[in-house]
Design an enzyme around this catalytic site. Structure first.
Site, PDB file in Angstrom:
ATOM      1  N   HIS A   1      39.417  33.843  -7.741  1.00  0.00           N
ATOM      2  CA  HIS A   1      39.486  32.461  -8.223  1.00  0.00           C
ATOM      3  C   HIS A   1      39.568  32.383  -9.743  1.00  0.00           C
ATOM      4  O   HIS A   1      39.392  31.316 -10.323  1.00  0.00           O
ATOM      5  CB  HIS A   1      38.312  31.624  -7.700  1.00  0.00           C
ATOM      6  CG  HIS A   1      38.401  31.326  -6.230  1.00  0.00           C
ATOM      7  ND1 HIS A   1      38.850  30.123  -5.742  1.00  0.00           N
ATOM      8  CD2 HIS A   1      38.113  32.084  -5.146  1.00  0.00           C
ATOM      9  CE1 HIS A   1      38.821  30.149  -4.416  1.00  0.00           C
ATOM     10  NE2 HIS A   1      38.390  31.330  -4.034  1.00  0.00           N
ATOM     11  N   THR A   2      39.829  33.500 -10.381  1.00  0.00           N
ATOM     12  CA  THR A   2      40.003  33.507 -11.837  1.00  0.00           C
ATOM     13  C   THR A   2      41.434  33.167 -12.236  1.00  0.00           C
ATOM     14  O   THR A   2      41.669  32.762 -13.378  1.00  0.00           O
ATOM     15  CB  THR A   2      39.631  34.880 -12.423  1.00  0.00           C
ATOM     16  OG1 THR A   2      40.248  35.911 -11.635  1.00  0.00           O
ATOM     17  CG2 THR A   2      38.124  35.091 -12.420  1.00  0.00           C
ATOM     18  N   ASP A   3      42.392  33.306 -11.318  1.00  0.00           N
ATOM     19  CA  ASP A   3      43.794  33.143 -11.725  1.00  0.00           C
ATOM     20  C   ASP A   3      44.098  31.719 -12.165  1.00  0.00           C
ATOM     21  O   ASP A   3      44.734  31.504 -13.195  1.00  0.00           O
ATOM     22  CB  ASP A   3      44.767  33.619 -10.630  1.00  0.00           C
ATOM     23  CG  ASP A   3      44.627  32.918  -9.292  1.00  0.00           C
ATOM     24  OD1 ASP A   3      43.588  32.247  -9.076  1.00  0.00           O
ATOM     25  OD2 ASP A   3      45.541  33.042  -8.454  1.00  0.00           O
TER      26      ASP A   3
ATOM     27  N   GLY B   1      47.067  35.300   8.129  1.00  0.00           N
ATOM     28  CA  GLY B   1      45.733  34.732   8.278  1.00  0.00           C
ATOM     29  C   GLY B   1      44.623  35.641   7.804  1.00  0.00           C
ATOM     30  O   GLY B   1      43.448  35.361   8.022  1.00  0.00           O
TER      31      GLY B   1
ATOM     32  N   SER C   1      48.222  37.624   1.658  1.00  0.00           N
ATOM     33  CA  SER C   1      49.327  36.954   0.975  1.00  0.00           C
ATOM     34  C   SER C   1      50.681  37.172   1.628  1.00  0.00           C
ATOM     35  O   SER C   1      51.670  37.494   0.979  1.00  0.00           O
ATOM     36  CB  SER C   1      49.380  37.367  -0.491  1.00  0.00           C
ATOM     37  OG  SER C   1      49.777  36.290  -1.285  1.00  0.00           O
TER      38      SER C   1
ATOM     39  N   SER D   1      52.438  34.753   2.681  1.00  0.00           N
ATOM     40  CA  SER D   1      53.303  33.675   2.200  1.00  0.00           C
ATOM     41  C   SER D   1      53.959  34.037   0.874  1.00  0.00           C
ATOM     42  O   SER D   1      55.163  33.814   0.681  1.00  0.00           O
ATOM     43  CB  SER D   1      52.515  32.375   2.062  1.00  0.00           C
ATOM     44  OG  SER D   1      51.440  32.521   1.152  1.00  0.00           O
TER      45      SER D   1
ATOM     46  N   ASP E   1      49.227  36.165  -6.701  1.00  0.00           N
ATOM     47  CA  ASP E   1      49.844  36.745  -5.503  1.00  0.00           C
ATOM     48  C   ASP E   1      51.315  37.045  -5.722  1.00  0.00           C
ATOM     49  O   ASP E   1      51.824  38.094  -5.319  1.00  0.00           O
ATOM     50  CB  ASP E   1      49.684  35.792  -4.315  1.00  0.00           C
ATOM     51  CG  ASP E   1      48.236  35.575  -3.922  1.00  0.00           C
ATOM     52  OD1 ASP E   1      47.353  36.262  -4.466  1.00  0.00           O
ATOM     53  OD2 ASP E   1      47.988  34.695  -3.076  1.00  0.00           O
TER      54      ASP E   1
ATOM     55  N   TYR F   1      39.004  25.254  -1.460  1.00  0.00           N
ATOM     56  CA  TYR F   1      39.733  25.781  -2.627  1.00  0.00           C
ATOM     57  C   TYR F   1      39.973  24.655  -3.630  1.00  0.00           C
ATOM     58  O   TYR F   1      39.716  24.797  -4.832  1.00  0.00           O
ATOM     59  CB  TYR F   1      41.055  26.388  -2.158  1.00  0.00           C
ATOM     60  CG  TYR F   1      41.979  26.887  -3.248  1.00  0.00           C
ATOM     61  CD1 TYR F   1      42.004  28.237  -3.598  1.00  0.00           C
ATOM     62  CD2 TYR F   1      42.831  26.014  -3.922  1.00  0.00           C
ATOM     63  CE1 TYR F   1      42.858  28.703  -4.594  1.00  0.00           C
ATOM     64  CE2 TYR F   1      43.686  26.469  -4.914  1.00  0.00           C
ATOM     65  CZ  TYR F   1      43.701  27.809  -5.242  1.00  0.00           C
ATOM     66  OH  TYR F   1      44.533  28.264  -6.231  1.00  0.00           O
TER      67      TYR F   1
END
Length: 387
Positions: free
Chosen positions: A37-39, A126, A130, A132, A177, A226
């Site tokens: 969660h740093t990105d 899932g 990544s 996607s 990602d 998120y």
């Protein structure tokens, strides 16, 4: 593994279109070793591309039609024209990732052509690895082979893929990602500065294995939570008068953290300390110091559990099982957005089998499943492969 995937994708293309493809591209999934969660806080991350991929076999058309066959979905088809406005479709959902990338390329005025495409992949879906981004980057890489698109760098392709997810698909993801999928280097993790977009290869030590352990806890809350975490981080940055939490250090947070809502303070503390851990982890990994890497991964997991509150009990249990086997010889932590998904471990190869045995004996998912375990290597980023 990739040769089988290429063969399957080629076969699907030939079956659908009656000819051999002219080009085959691939883009890998990824696992994040540390930096969660740093990105989207303009911070630092340390992911590596893994040897699970999306492969696209394709051939240019003489017209402006794009036709996609999804080999993994019983040959499901999406077809559209480059001369018509592209719109989201309710089904199939995967089509929006392809449409979104093409939409971004068209917005940039790039000279696109019609294309026949067959798509297949083996990135577990899932699981937070990544799939996607792998698909989006593969599509961007395919169209980047067209004349007139040679100027697009791997980072350009990554940002196009990210923009497509943000603007077309509607997922407000950061850029990690897509960057690691586009720019990964075989045998290395990549430390990414998510603000400057500079990357630094960090070698995976010889004799170290990357293990990904799927909890089979479905990540049902991840989208709403998120977005909540992102807003909390933005609120903290705004309070300190900075662009992002990247610009706050621990002394400042300790000095003025009492001014924040207690929950927002915990969220900010995770980001501030996690950024410091990523920088320390890049040094430790570069020196082949797995025990130090293990300490940092453990601290990261505790921070995600207690300050960012994105782990769940079964994930914590899975981490504990692995930790009890590897001790100080390596590291283990939750990886990905949270609320389920996977655990990543960096362990000496000699401990892979003992970890597998312990997890098989001691862990059961929500429906009694054993963990699915992937033993990976750090793979190269997206690009063309032999057709």
């Amino acid at each position: 593994m990739m040769s089988e995937l290429i063969s399957r994708t080629r076969t699907a293309f030939e079956s659908a279109f009656g000819a051999a493809p002219a080009i085959v591209v691939q883009a890998p999934g990824r696992v994040n070793l540390i930096g969660e969660h740093t990105d989207y806080n303009d911070g630092f991350v340390l992911p590596c591309a893994i040897d699970y991929r999306t492969v696209i076999a394709a051939r240019e058309r003489d017209d402006r039609t794009v036709r996609i066959i999804a080999a993994d979905y019983a040959g499901a088809v999406d077809e559209f024209s480059l001369d018509q406005p592209l719109e989201r479709v309710a089904t199939p959902m995967w089509a929006n990732y392809v449409r979104g990338v093409i939409d971004e390329l068209l917005k940039r005025g790039l000279p696109l052509k019609g294309m026949d495409m067959a798509v297949s992949g083996d990135v577990p879906q899932g699981a937070g690895l990544s799939s996607s981004a792998s698909l989006s980057v593969a599509v961007a890489s395919l169209f980047a082979t067209l004349p007139g698109l040679e100027q697009l760098s791997p980072i350009d392709l990554a940002l196009i893929a990210q923009a497509s997810e943000n603007n077309f698909v509607g997922t407000q993801c950061g850029n990690m990602d897509q960057i690691i999928s586009a720019a990964g280097i075989e045998g290395n993790a990549l430390m990414i500065d998510c603000r400057s977009l500079q990357t630094q290869p960090v070698p995976i030590p010889a004799g170290a294995a990357i293990m990904i352990l799927h909890s089979h806890v479905e990540r049902g809350l991840v989208d709403s939570e998120y977005n909540t975490r992102r807003k909390q981080c933005e609120a903290a940055a705004s309070h300190f008068g900075v662009k992002a939490l990247r610009d706050v250090d621990l002394p400042l947070l300790e000095q003025r953290g009492g001014e924040l809502d207690p929950v927002v303070l915990r969220r900010a503390r995770h980001i501030v300390t996690e950024n410091a851990r990523v920088l320390a982890a890049a040094d430790a990994l570069g020196q082949g110091n797995l025990p130090r890497m293990g300490e940092l991964m453990q601290a990261s997991h505790v921070s995600m559990r207690d300050d960012f509150e994105i782990t769940v009990p079964l994930i914590d249990q899975l981490v504990d099982i692995v930790k009890n086997v590897i001790g100080t010889a390596g590291g283990v932590r939750m990886t990905g957005g949270g609320f389920g998904g996977c655990v990543v471990a960096l362990v000496p190869e000699a401990l892979v089998a003992p970890v597998q045995a312990a997890v098989a004996e001691q862990y059961r998912g929500p429906k009694g499943q054993q963990s699915t375990i992937y033993v990976c290597r750090a793979a190269a980023g997206a690009g063309e492969v032999a057709a």
